[in-house]
Structures are given as structure tokens and as C-alpha cells.
Design an enzyme around this catalytic site. Sequence first.
Site, PDB file in Angstrom:
ATOM      1  N   SER A   7       0.845  -1.197   0.000  1.00 27.71           N
ATOM      2  CA  SER A   7       0.000   0.000   0.000  1.00 27.71           C
ATOM      3  C   SER A   7       0.878   1.243   0.000  1.00 27.71           C
ATOM      4  O   SER A   7       1.662   1.457   0.933  1.00 27.71           O
ATOM      5  CB  SER A   7      -0.886   0.009   1.243  1.00 27.71           C
ATOM      6  OG  SER A   7      -1.390   1.320   1.434  1.00 27.71           O
ATOM      7  N   MET A  36      -9.004   7.869   0.083  1.00 30.23           N
ATOM      8  CA  MET A  36      -9.799   8.305   1.250  1.00 30.23           C
ATOM      9  C   MET A  36     -10.330   9.709   1.008  1.00 30.23           C
ATOM     10  O   MET A  36      -9.607  10.562   0.483  1.00 30.23           O
ATOM     11  CB  MET A  36      -8.921   8.315   2.502  1.00 30.23           C
ATOM     12  CG  MET A  36      -8.246   6.994   2.796  1.00 30.23           C
ATOM     13  SD  MET A  36      -7.376   7.078   4.374  1.00 30.23           S
ATOM     14  CE  MET A  36      -6.435   5.553   4.318  1.00 30.23           C
ATOM     15  N   GLY A 144      -2.659   4.072   8.255  1.00 31.39           N
ATOM     16  CA  GLY A 144      -1.677   2.996   8.246  1.00 31.39           C
ATOM     17  C   GLY A 144      -1.087   2.828   9.637  1.00 31.39           C
ATOM     18  O   GLY A 144      -1.311   3.641  10.537  1.00 31.39           O
TER      19      GLY A 144
HETATM   20  C1  DX5 Z   1      -5.948   1.628   5.950  1.00 30.78           C
HETATM   21  C2  DX5 Z   1      -5.601   1.243   4.546  1.00 30.78           C
HETATM   22  C3  DX5 Z   1      -4.468   0.300   4.435  1.00 30.78           C
HETATM   23  C4  DX5 Z   1      -3.163   0.763   5.016  1.00 30.78           C
HETATM   24  C5  DX5 Z   1      -2.572  -0.414   5.706  1.00 30.78           C
HETATM   25  O1  DX5 Z   1      -7.204   2.167   5.989  1.00 30.78           O
HETATM   26  O2  DX5 Z   1      -6.705   0.659   3.896  1.00 30.78           O
HETATM   27  O3  DX5 Z   1      -4.290  -0.156   3.104  1.00 30.78           O
HETATM   28  O4  DX5 Z   1      -2.261   1.257   4.083  1.00 30.78           O
HETATM   29  O5  DX5 Z   1      -1.463   0.013   6.411  1.00 30.78           O
HETATM   30  P1  DX5 Z   1      -0.657  -0.934   7.362  1.00 30.78           P
HETATM   31  O6  DX5 Z   1      -0.184  -2.108   6.539  1.00 30.78           O
HETATM   32  O7  DX5 Z   1       0.457  -0.059   7.822  1.00 30.78           O
HETATM   33  O8  DX5 Z   1      -1.581  -1.352   8.457  1.00 30.78           O
END
Ligand code: DX5
Length: 216
Positions: A7, A36, A144
Amino acid sequence: MNIVSPSILSCDFLNIESEIKHFEGSKDVWMHLDIMDGHFVPNLTFGEPIIKQICNKFNIPMDAHLMVSNPEWHMNEMKDYGLHNITFHIEACDNSLELITKAKESYPSVGISIKPKTPVSDLTSDMLEKLDLILVMSVEPGFGGQGFIPESIDKIKELDRLRKDNGYSYQIQVDGGVKGDNSKVIREAGANNLVAGSYVFKQPANKYLNIVETLR
Ligand code: DX5
Ligand code: ZN
């Protein structure tokens, strides 16, 4: 082979081109684009102009995760960009089945996502039959670097059981808190597409591909 979808939410946005370039030519790697809107989720990321340029530049399957209140508008807007997969949230839709059917006219792969508090039973058999992917959010969407919610494992198992019992063909994708110490449990529960943001991009760039391999 399991798919890993790094991501770009956690990448260096000032060097987005070179960040994505590291994954070019890698088999079974998708680029996960977290869209988002500051409304469906509190956070705001990037939208159509940036996604269009990314799609034009790279020959990597692009995976759009729509965390927006108006998925239909965005789906329509991006239908000619060459995205491989588009996923929208069931919680953002009045008629998910209708939207899945519409999206399948324009996208090679269509997914639906469920937030941590949304039960698998909200997905009807009509939807499961048509879907190419189900995204189990293993954190509250929006940011994240959060911790994996352990109850997500039961949802993955349930989706895997439904897939086996009914001959459905959807991929099970998991997003949020995916790391080296939980990827095995997630895969063994039945997931075959792992999204990872911070776990990949917090590494030095020359380790990105090794990290992808360890996840699968
Ligand atoms: C959060 C996003 C994820 C995010 C995951 O809402 O949908 O795709 O990038 O991040 P990590 O892997 O750091 O949890
Ligand atoms: Zn995501």
C-alpha cells in the site's frame, strides 16, 4: 501463489515514482491505492489525477481501495484508467449488488470490503457469487500503522469456508496490520492477497522485495 499488495499510503510521496518502480516486473504483486475522502474515513489521501498518472506510468496491476462515501462516482470516473481491481465498502452503499454488477462492466476485478464491525453475513450469496475479491479490513480503515485486530481471523475462515462450500472464486484480501509475525496465520485462515503498507515501506528500499516474499 499468494498475491502481496504493497500500500503506497506508507511510501515516500515526494518520490512516488521511484517507490512504485521497485515493484515493476515482480510476479503476483499488486499496488494498493488507498483512496480516502475525509468523509467515509476521517483521513484524506489522493484522487483521480494522481491515480491516472500512476496507471499510465506503470505496468503493475493497480488495486484501488475506495474509502469514500460515493463509490459509484469514483468508479465511473476511473473506469478508463486501466485499474486492475476496484474495491468499495459495503457500508458506503445502498445497493451493493447493483454496484458490483455495474463495476463488472468496466473493471477486470471487482471487490467489496467489510470494516471490522461488519459481519460476513452482510454479504449475500448473490454478491459472493459475482465478486472477484473480498477485502477483510483488519483495522478500522483510515490510517496505516495500526495493530491487526485478531477477530479478523474468524472472518477470513468463514469466507474461506463459504468459498469452498459453494464453489465461489473470490480472492480473500486482508488489509491492516499485516506483518511478518502474523502473515502465516492470515494465510492459513484462507487469505490469499495480503495488503501491507508500513511493514513494507518502513524498510530500506532495497529490502522491499524481500519483505514481499517473506509475507507470502
Ligand atoms: C488503511 C488502509 C491500508 C493501510 C494499511 O485504511 O486501507 O491499506 O495502508 O497500512 P498498514 O499495513 O500499515 O496497516
Ligand atoms: Zn487499503
